[in-house]
Each structure stands twice: as structure tokens, then as C-alpha cells.
Design an enzyme around this catalytic site. Structure first.
Site, short mmCIF file in Angstrom:
data_model
loop_
_atom_site.label_atom_id
_atom_site.label_comp_id
_atom_site.label_asym_id
_atom_site.label_seq_id
_atom_site.Cartn_x
_atom_site.Cartn_y
_atom_site.Cartn_z
N TYR A 6 56.80 71.81 53.58
CA TYR A 6 56.87 73.05 52.80
C TYR A 6 56.81 74.29 53.68
O TYR A 6 56.68 75.40 53.17
CB TYR A 6 55.74 73.08 51.76
CG TYR A 6 56.00 72.16 50.59
CD1 TYR A 6 56.61 70.94 50.78
CD2 TYR A 6 55.65 72.53 49.31
CE1 TYR A 6 56.86 70.09 49.71
CE2 TYR A 6 55.90 71.68 48.23
CZ TYR A 6 56.50 70.47 48.44
OH TYR A 6 56.75 69.63 47.39
N LYS B 59 51.93 57.96 54.83
CA LYS B 59 53.07 57.09 55.15
C LYS B 59 53.11 56.95 56.67
O LYS B 59 54.14 57.14 57.32
CB LYS B 59 54.35 57.74 54.59
CG LYS B 59 55.57 56.84 54.58
CD LYS B 59 55.58 55.86 53.43
CE LYS B 59 56.71 54.87 53.62
NZ LYS B 59 56.72 53.80 52.62
N ASP C 42 53.55 55.01 48.62
CA ASP C 42 54.34 54.30 47.61
C ASP C 42 53.47 53.30 46.86
O ASP C 42 53.51 53.20 45.62
CB ASP C 42 55.59 53.64 48.20
CG ASP C 42 55.39 53.11 49.61
OD1 ASP C 42 54.33 53.38 50.20
OD2 ASP C 42 56.28 52.42 50.14
N ASP D 38 52.10 67.12 46.06
CA ASP D 38 52.87 67.78 45.00
C ASP D 38 53.36 66.74 44.00
O ASP D 38 53.22 66.88 42.78
CB ASP D 38 54.06 68.50 45.66
CG ASP D 38 54.73 69.48 44.73
OD1 ASP D 38 54.26 69.62 43.57
OD2 ASP D 38 55.73 70.10 45.13
N ASP E 143 51.60 65.68 39.98
CA ASP E 143 52.32 65.72 38.69
C ASP E 143 52.31 64.35 38.02
O ASP E 143 52.20 64.24 36.80
CB ASP E 143 53.76 66.21 38.88
CG ASP E 143 53.86 67.72 38.78
OD1 ASP E 143 52.83 68.40 38.98
OD2 ASP E 143 54.96 68.23 38.50
#
Ligand code: NAI
Length: 332
Positions: A124, A171, A204, A228, A232
Site C-alpha cells: 500500500y 506468507k 490462505d 485489509d 472484511d
């Protein structure tokens, strides 16, 4: 005692839900001075920017802000107000408590987790360029300083809120250097917090485990992009974006906002659910030390939801934004 708060109504449903939150916060009996300074797509025309400097000045002066959603064009146009605010004010911690609510239909009961997301770096940073036509490079920045700071925030939060476990989500099997550094920092910080269990999970797998059983998680600690997306996902466990509060916290200032967008499809129709930003207002009250008022606001929302009479359309009811706000304010 009067609290001066910067108020950013935002775009779309923003002014409606922010108005509802103001109504509920004032019902606590605390005194507020609202300094309204707007940002977002609606001010670009007159200000030439979506985030005029006077908004930042106001937040720096008042230390706290309540913000409605702001629209960001996709692919072109102005940069996200949220990303700019977080960067300019160094709001490094994004906090999203996710807790099941009475009377709200959702797939799970008993969800009670907290997403702590690093807010200032990662992909970002907006560092993108065209290398040659047809090839774009986007740079992921992970620093020891920001990773250590967010890990410390998560563990401090665990300590002060009686939480038992922090799970770092990563990850690092693929991004060995960047996510590897993030994990190193989390591990180092974890050693200072004997009473809090620390573990790690690949992002994941974390998503799959969350969907199977979100009640097994306590605090999730993530870099910016994973945070992010996962936050959600978690909002979906408690009835969706209309119910999920959020806070962006820095050393000096803090901005409290709903996590949903400006919902242009329902804007101006008195249909928006204001509960997310009302809960964000409760986080603001906690932040300034008004825990009793914050609890009253949360209990009032729970009572209105449990009664199931004054509910907005997304919750299966027919009440408008203003009606549910009045119902909550009356309970406060
Ligand atoms: P959105 O959250 O605005 O809308 C998605 C769906 O959820 C729509 O059907 C909408 O009607 C519904 N919805 C959202 N909030 C609701 C509420 N409080 N009550 C009832 N229904 C609600 O997401 P979308 O459409 O992807 O984005 C629209 C704009 O919002 C974009 O310009 C985007 O950049 C911006 N946005 C701003 C955010 C912020 O300022 N924090 C966060 C996410 C998006």
C-alpha cells in the site's frame, strides 16, 4: 469536560451515518464540539484534492476524528483518502473488533476476535511504475520498525483487554524476506509477553480456518494487504460491513471510521445502517477514556438489535437510518 472531535462526513451514505453516530454519541450526555472538515470525492472540485490540508490540521489539533466513508475512483483519479490519512498522520494500527451480535442473522455464533492490521506500508505504499509497456512493478515494503511497532500494539492490546492469543498471519513460505522479517519481529516481541500465547498461520490456510470456525481465533496480527482482505472477511461473520467498526490509531492521533464504503446505490435514501459507525464512535469513547459511555452505546445497539423492531433494510427491517439512530439514542 468537552471533547472536540474532527468530523469528516465523507461521500455517499457518509453524512447520513455520521449524523446518526453524532446523535447517539450526544445521547451519552457527554459534551462534544464537532469540527466538521470534509474530505473525499465531494471536495475534489472545490479543493483540488480529496484530502485538504485543513482536515489534517484539524485532526492534529483535536487528536481524534470520526470519519464517514470516502469514495475512491478505481484505476485512475485521486488517491484514497484513507491511505493518505494513515500515511500523513502515521496511523500505524488498524483495529477491527469482530463480535457476534444478538438478533443478527449470520452463519456463526460466538465470534469474538480482533483483527490488528499494519496500516502504513506493504504493497500500500503506492510505489508502482511501468517498467516497459505491458510490465508493471509494484513494490512491497516491510520494515523492522513498522513490524515491531504493530506487533507490540497487538500484544499490548491483548494484555489490556484480557486476550489470550496472538496469531501472526503471513506468507513467509513464498515471500521469505519480507514476510520473514515481519515474523522475526513478531517472534521477538512475543518473548516480552509471557501471558499471551503466540502462534503463526499462513494466510490462505487462515482464511480457510476462519470460514470453518472463526471462534477458534483471538487476535489476528497481519501486514497491510492481508489485513485489509481478512478484516472484511471477518466482517462477514457478524452480519456484514454495515456492522463492523474500525479504528486507525497512531502515537498522536486516531481516526475512527466504519469499514464499509460510501454505498452510492443507497446514498441519500435514509436506508443505510449506521451501526458500524456508531460502534466506531464507541471505540472513540474508549480511546478518550469514557469506557462507561462506550459500554452504554454498545449495550444500546445490542438492545435495539435484540428487540428486532427498528432495523434497517440490510438487517431485514424497514426502519430508516434516522429511526434506528433514534431508537439507539433512546436506549443510551
Ligand atoms: P460499499 O461498502 O460502499 O458497498 C458494498 C455493498 O454494501 C453495497 O451494496 C452497499 O449498499 C452495501 N452497504 C455498505 N455499507 C452499508 C451500510 N452502512 N448499510 C447498508 N448497506 C451498506 O463498497 P463499494 O461499493 O465497493 O465501494 C463504494 C465506494 O466506497 C468506492 O468509491 C470505494 O472506494 C469506497 N470505499 C470507502 C471506504 C472507506 O472510506 N472506509 C471503504 C470501502 C470502500
Amino acid at each position: 469536560m468537552s471533547y472536540t472531535v474532527t468530523l469528516i462526513p465523507g461521500d455517499g451514505i457518509g453524512p447520513e451515518v455520521v449524523g446518526a453516530a453524532v446523535r447517539v454519541l450526544e445521547a451519552t450526555g457527554l459534551a462534544f464540539q464537532w469540527e466538521t472538515e470534509n474530505a473525499g470525492a465531494s471536495v475534489v472540485g472545490e479543493s483540488g484534492t480529496a484530502l485538504p490540508p485543513r482536515v489534517l490540521d484539524s485532526i492534529r489539533r483535536n487528536k481524534v476524528a470520526l470519519k464517514g466513508p470516502t469514495g475512491t475512483p478505481i484505476g485512475t483519479g485521486h488517491r484514497s483518502v484513507n491511505v493518505e490519512l494513515r500515511k500523513q498522520l502515521d496511523l500505524y494500527a488498524n483495529l477491527r473488533p469482530v463480535r457476534s451480535l444478538p438478533g443478527v442473522k449470520s452463519r456463526y455464533d460466538g465470534v469474538d476476535l480482533v483483527v490488528v492490521r499494519e496500516n502504513t506500508e506493504d504493497l500500500y505504499s503506492g510505489l508502482e511504475h511501468v517498467v516497459v509497456p505491458g510490465v508493471v512493478e509494484s513494490i512491497k515494503i516491510i520494515t523492522e520498525r513498522a513490524s515491531t511497532r504493530i506487533a507490540r500494539y497487538a500484544f499490548d492490546y491483548a494484555r489490556t483487554h484480557g486476550r489470550k492469543r496472538v496469531s501472526a498471519v503471513h506468507k513467509a513460505n513464498i515471500m521469505k524476506l519480507s514476510d520473514g522479517l515481519f515474523l522475526d519481529c513478531c517472534r521477538r516481541v512475543a518473548k516480552d509477553y509471557a501471558g499471551v500465547t503466540y502462534d503463526e498461520i499462513i494466510v490462505d490456510n487462515c482464511c480457510m480456518q476462519l470460514v470453518l470456525d472463526p471462534t477458534r481465533f483471538d487476535i489476528l496480527l497481519l501486514e497491510n494487504l492481508y489485513g485489509d482482505i481478512v478484516s472484511d472477511l471477518c466482517a462477514g461473520f457478524i452480519g456484514g460491513l454495515g456492522m463492523a467498526p474500525g479504528a486507525n490509531i497512531g502515537e498522536e492521533t486516531a481516526v475512527f471510521e466504519a469499514v464499509h464504503g460510501s454505498a452510492p446505490d443507497i446514498a441519500g435514501k435514509n436506508l443505510a445502517n449506521p451501526i458500524a459507525i456508531v460502534f466506531s464512535g464507541a471505540l472513540l469513547l474508549d480511546h478518550v477514556g469514557e469506557h462507561d459511555a462506550a459500554d452504554r452505546v454498545r449495550r444500546a445497539v445490542h438492545a435495539v438489535l435484540a428487540e428486532g423492531v427498528k432495523l434497517t433494510r440490510d438487517l431485514g427491517g424497514a426502519a430508516g437510518t434516522t429511526e434506528i439512530a433514534e431508537a439507539i439514542a433512546a436506549k443510551v
